[in-house]
Scaffold this motif. Structure first.
Motif, PDB file in Angstrom:
ATOM      1  N   PRO A 108       0.829  -1.204   0.000  1.00  0.00           N
ATOM      2  CA  PRO A 108       0.000   0.000   0.000  1.00  0.00           C
ATOM      3  C   PRO A 108       0.864   1.254   0.000  1.00  0.00           C
ATOM      4  O   PRO A 108       1.916   1.298   0.666  1.00  0.00           O
ATOM      5  CB  PRO A 108      -0.804  -0.126   1.293  1.00  0.00           C
ATOM      6  CG  PRO A 108      -0.758  -1.583   1.642  1.00  0.00           C
ATOM      7  CD  PRO A 108       0.571  -2.063   1.163  1.00  0.00           C
ATOM      8  N   GLU A 109       0.447   2.266  -0.712  1.00  0.00           N
ATOM      9  CA  GLU A 109       1.224   3.499  -0.805  1.00  0.00           C
ATOM     10  C   GLU A 109       1.626   4.062   0.559  1.00  0.00           C
ATOM     11  O   GLU A 109       2.781   4.492   0.750  1.00  0.00           O
ATOM     12  CB  GLU A 109       0.443   4.547  -1.609  1.00  0.00           C
ATOM     13  CG  GLU A 109       1.194   5.860  -1.786  1.00  0.00           C
ATOM     14  CD  GLU A 109       0.381   6.892  -2.554  1.00  0.00           C
ATOM     15  OE1 GLU A 109       0.992   7.829  -3.091  1.00  0.00           O
ATOM     16  OE2 GLU A 109      -0.868   6.744  -2.600  1.00  0.00           O
ATOM     17  N   PRO A 110       0.724   4.093   1.580  1.00  0.00           N
ATOM     18  CA  PRO A 110       1.126   4.669   2.870  1.00  0.00           C
ATOM     19  C   PRO A 110       2.203   3.894   3.608  1.00  0.00           C
ATOM     20  O   PRO A 110       2.790   4.420   4.557  1.00  0.00           O
ATOM     21  CB  PRO A 110      -0.189   4.666   3.673  1.00  0.00           C
ATOM     22  CG  PRO A 110      -1.267   4.593   2.662  1.00  0.00           C
ATOM     23  CD  PRO A 110      -0.710   3.756   1.556  1.00  0.00           C
ATOM     24  N   ARG A 111       2.453   2.645   3.200  1.00  0.00           N
ATOM     25  CA  ARG A 111       3.483   1.846   3.884  1.00  0.00           C
ATOM     26  C   ARG A 111       4.879   2.105   3.342  1.00  0.00           C
ATOM     27  O   ARG A 111       5.843   1.487   3.811  1.00  0.00           O
ATOM     28  CB  ARG A 111       3.163   0.357   3.725  1.00  0.00           C
ATOM     29  CG  ARG A 111       1.832  -0.088   4.332  1.00  0.00           C
ATOM     30  CD  ARG A 111       1.899  -0.174   5.833  1.00  0.00           C
ATOM     31  NE  ARG A 111       0.663  -0.711   6.384  1.00  0.00           N
ATOM     32  CZ  ARG A 111       0.436  -1.993   6.608  1.00  0.00           C
ATOM     33  NH1 ARG A 111       1.353  -2.889   6.291  1.00  0.00           N
ATOM     34  NH2 ARG A 111      -0.702  -2.397   7.126  1.00  0.00           N
ATOM     35  N   LEU A 112       5.017   2.996   2.360  1.00  0.00           N
ATOM     36  CA  LEU A 112       6.306   3.245   1.725  1.00  0.00           C
ATOM     37  C   LEU A 112       6.722   4.694   1.852  1.00  0.00           C
ATOM     38  O   LEU A 112       5.883   5.594   1.984  1.00  0.00           O
ATOM     39  CB  LEU A 112       6.243   2.868   0.237  1.00  0.00           C
ATOM     40  CG  LEU A 112       5.922   1.410  -0.110  1.00  0.00           C
ATOM     41  CD1 LEU A 112       5.758   1.268  -1.615  1.00  0.00           C
ATOM     42  CD2 LEU A 112       7.012   0.469   0.407  1.00  0.00           C
ATOM     43  N   ALA A 113       8.023   4.915   1.801  1.00  0.00           N
ATOM     44  CA  ALA A 113       8.593   6.263   1.747  1.00  0.00           C
ATOM     45  C   ALA A 113       9.815   6.196   0.835  1.00  0.00           C
ATOM     46  O   ALA A 113      10.330   5.117   0.529  1.00  0.00           O
ATOM     47  CB  ALA A 113       8.987   6.749   3.134  1.00  0.00           C
ATOM     48  N   ARG A 114      10.274   7.357   0.392  1.00  0.00           N
ATOM     49  CA  ARG A 114      11.475   7.385  -0.448  1.00  0.00           C
ATOM     50  C   ARG A 114      12.689   6.949   0.369  1.00  0.00           C
ATOM     51  O   ARG A 114      12.874   7.377   1.504  1.00  0.00           O
ATOM     52  CB  ARG A 114      11.688   8.784  -1.011  1.00  0.00           C
ATOM     53  CG  ARG A 114      10.608   9.184  -2.001  1.00  0.00           C
ATOM     54  CD  ARG A 114      10.927  10.504  -2.681  1.00  0.00           C
ATOM     55  NE  ARG A 114       9.850  10.896  -3.575  1.00  0.00           N
ATOM     56  CZ  ARG A 114       9.717  10.457  -4.818  1.00  0.00           C
ATOM     57  NH1 ARG A 114      10.623   9.634  -5.316  1.00  0.00           N
ATOM     58  NH2 ARG A 114       8.701  10.853  -5.568  1.00  0.00           N
ATOM     59  N   GLN A 123      20.869  -1.356   4.073  1.00  0.00           N
ATOM     60  CA  GLN A 123      20.641  -0.537   5.262  1.00  0.00           C
ATOM     61  C   GLN A 123      19.189  -0.075   5.333  1.00  0.00           C
ATOM     62  O   GLN A 123      18.573  -0.070   6.410  1.00  0.00           O
ATOM     63  CB  GLN A 123      21.566   0.680   5.247  1.00  0.00           C
ATOM     64  CG  GLN A 123      23.024   0.368   5.505  1.00  0.00           C
ATOM     65  CD  GLN A 123      23.886   1.607   5.321  1.00  0.00           C
ATOM     66  OE1 GLN A 123      23.824   2.291   4.303  1.00  0.00           O
ATOM     67  NE2 GLN A 123      24.694   1.905   6.317  1.00  0.00           N
ATOM     68  N   ALA A 124      18.638   0.338   4.202  1.00  0.00           N
ATOM     69  CA  ALA A 124      17.257   0.810   4.188  1.00  0.00           C
ATOM     70  C   ALA A 124      16.296  -0.308   4.570  1.00  0.00           C
ATOM     71  O   ALA A 124      15.299  -0.076   5.270  1.00  0.00           O
ATOM     72  CB  ALA A 124      16.912   1.367   2.815  1.00  0.00           C
ATOM     73  N   ALA A 125      16.561  -1.536   4.135  1.00  0.00           N
ATOM     74  CA  ALA A 125      15.698  -2.664   4.477  1.00  0.00           C
ATOM     75  C   ALA A 125      15.779  -3.020   5.954  1.00  0.00           C
ATOM     76  O   ALA A 125      14.867  -3.648   6.495  1.00  0.00           O
ATOM     77  CB  ALA A 125      16.063  -3.876   3.633  1.00  0.00           C
ATOM     78  N   LEU A 283      11.342   8.502  10.645  1.00  0.00           N
ATOM     79  CA  LEU A 283      12.526   7.649  10.611  1.00  0.00           C
ATOM     80  C   LEU A 283      13.451   8.085   9.479  1.00  0.00           C
ATOM     81  O   LEU A 283      14.676   8.201   9.658  1.00  0.00           O
ATOM     82  CB  LEU A 283      12.081   6.200  10.413  1.00  0.00           C
ATOM     83  CG  LEU A 283      13.043   5.086  10.811  1.00  0.00           C
ATOM     84  CD1 LEU A 283      13.301   5.108  12.305  1.00  0.00           C
ATOM     85  CD2 LEU A 283      12.453   3.741  10.388  1.00  0.00           C
ATOM     86  N   GLY A 284      12.870   8.343   8.307  1.00  0.00           N
ATOM     87  CA  GLY A 284      13.672   8.819   7.178  1.00  0.00           C
ATOM     88  C   GLY A 284      14.359  10.131   7.467  1.00  0.00           C
ATOM     89  O   GLY A 284      15.523  10.339   7.082  1.00  0.00           O
ATOM     90  N   SER A 289      19.333  13.100   8.444  1.00  0.00           N
ATOM     91  CA  SER A 289      20.046  14.093   9.256  1.00  0.00           C
ATOM     92  C   SER A 289      21.361  13.543   9.800  1.00  0.00           C
ATOM     93  O   SER A 289      22.188  14.304  10.312  1.00  0.00           O
ATOM     94  CB  SER A 289      19.161  14.540  10.424  1.00  0.00           C
ATOM     95  OG  SER A 289      19.075  13.517  11.417  1.00  0.00           O
ATOM     96  N   GLY A 290      21.550  12.234   9.727  1.00  0.00           N
ATOM     97  CA  GLY A 290      22.752  11.612  10.275  1.00  0.00           C
ATOM     98  C   GLY A 290      22.618  11.171  11.707  1.00  0.00           C
ATOM     99  O   GLY A 290      23.549  10.592  12.279  1.00  0.00           O
TER     100      GLY A 290
END
Length: 325
Positions: A108-114, A123-125, A283-284, A289-290
């Motif tokens: 679903p679209e709301p479950r994703l972000a860039r 790392q992203a996973a 979280l993103g 921001s590091g």
């Protein structure tokens, strides 16, 4: 497409690499070519069907969703007619309710972000499930504020390694509970101090912590409360794998902690398992921001996903385990 599939509950031996149909996608979903997918305790729970209470959601006799895995990172290949935030070619991360240990997954679209540009796919996973859980433990259940003293139990694990960094970003002084072999790792995450659980228990320094975040799941509430200030907060994340087939260690969160909270000055809170767009976005932001960098213990190719889950169960990983596709 190739995917890791199971037909029945059981140990990692029930997982098999098979060719199955590419997942369908509705108007509000995104089809992602998976590059990496995280391994977390929820994968083990839905693979084994233990504690049995999990089968109310997963399926009473066999998994309703045969493909394992929940969090992912990859590249968008198609979008539904009502999707507005993504287009093919975008790199994304997030969660997938119908299984991410596969070459393609629909979400679903709301479950994703860039995907943050400063992270690899692996790392992203590692970030979505454990990172959002840690965020809720620190921000919501723990209500951590600048200057507070925070104790993170299980600091070297998937949720714990995120919680240490997020608590530091929120201005806390963090003591990390871990084994000596993981001391350098958690200090590298930003922890201010180490409590070696092989030589002292978490209450050994007295009731000095404003917030205790317990990701271990195997200590009694009475012991954890002795590490808290009289009006401190205990944030409970998860239960053990082994204590009983029905509730396992989760009876602390579901039964005992809410009841006890009615009669004591300390706040005993469970960390809810909710996946929300705003949490993934925050979280993103922390990652970009590091302030937060997801830690990857090791990666396994898709065909070795069963070994990845075995390592989660028995290998005491430092950070997250990731399956690459």
């Amino acid at each position: 497409m190739k995917a890791i599939v199971q037909d029945s509950y059981g140990p990692a031996d029930v997982l098999h690499l098979r060719d199955i149909d590419q997942p369908a996608m509705n108007d509000q979903e995104v089809l992602v070519q998976v590059r990496a997918a995280g391994v977390d305790p929820g994968v083990w729970i839905f693979m084994t069907g233990r504690p049995y209470l999990a089968r109310l959601a997963a399926g009473p006799r066999r998994p309703r969703v045969p493909v394992r895995g929940r969090d992912l990172a990859g590249v968008v290949v198609a979008v539904g007619a009502r999707v507005t935030r993504f287009r093919p070619g975008d790199e994304v991360f997030g969660t997938c309710p119908r299984g991410s240990y596969a070459e393609f997954a629909s979400a679903p679209e709301p479950r994703l972000a860039r995907k943050p540009a400063n992270l690899s796919f692996a790392q992203a996973a590692a970030a979505p499930v454990s990172g959002m859980t840690a965020l809720r433990a620190v921000r919501d259940s723990g209500a951590v504020r600048p200057g507070q003293r925070v104790l993170v139990i299980g600091a070297s694990g998937g949720v714990g390694s995120h919680a240490v960094q997020i608590a530091k970003a929120y201005g806390a002084t963090v003591t990390a509970v871990c084994a000596p072999a993981r001391a350098a790792f958690v200090l590298g995450l930003g922890a201010d101090d180490i409590l070696d659980y092989t030589s002292e228990e978490v209450d050994s320094r007295g009731p000095i912590h404003d917030v205790v975040i317990d990701t271990g799941g195997d200590r009694p509430l009475s012991l954890l409360r002795r590490a808290l200030t009289p009006h401190g907060t205990l944030a409970l994340v998860g239960g053990t794998y082994t204590k009983g087939p029905v509730l396992s260690g989760y009876d602390r969160q579901m039964v005992r902690a809410p009841l006890l909270s009615l009669f004591v000055g300390q706040r005993l809170r469970s960390v809810s398992a909710v996946e929300r767009t705003r949490d993934l976005s925050e979280l993103g932001n922390l990652i970009e921001s590091g302030a937060l960098t997801p830690a990857v213990d090791r990666t396994y190719p898709l065909a070795q996903a069963a070994d990845a889950i075995r390592h989660l169960r028995h290998g005491h990983p430092a950070g997250k385990i990731v399956v690459t596709v």
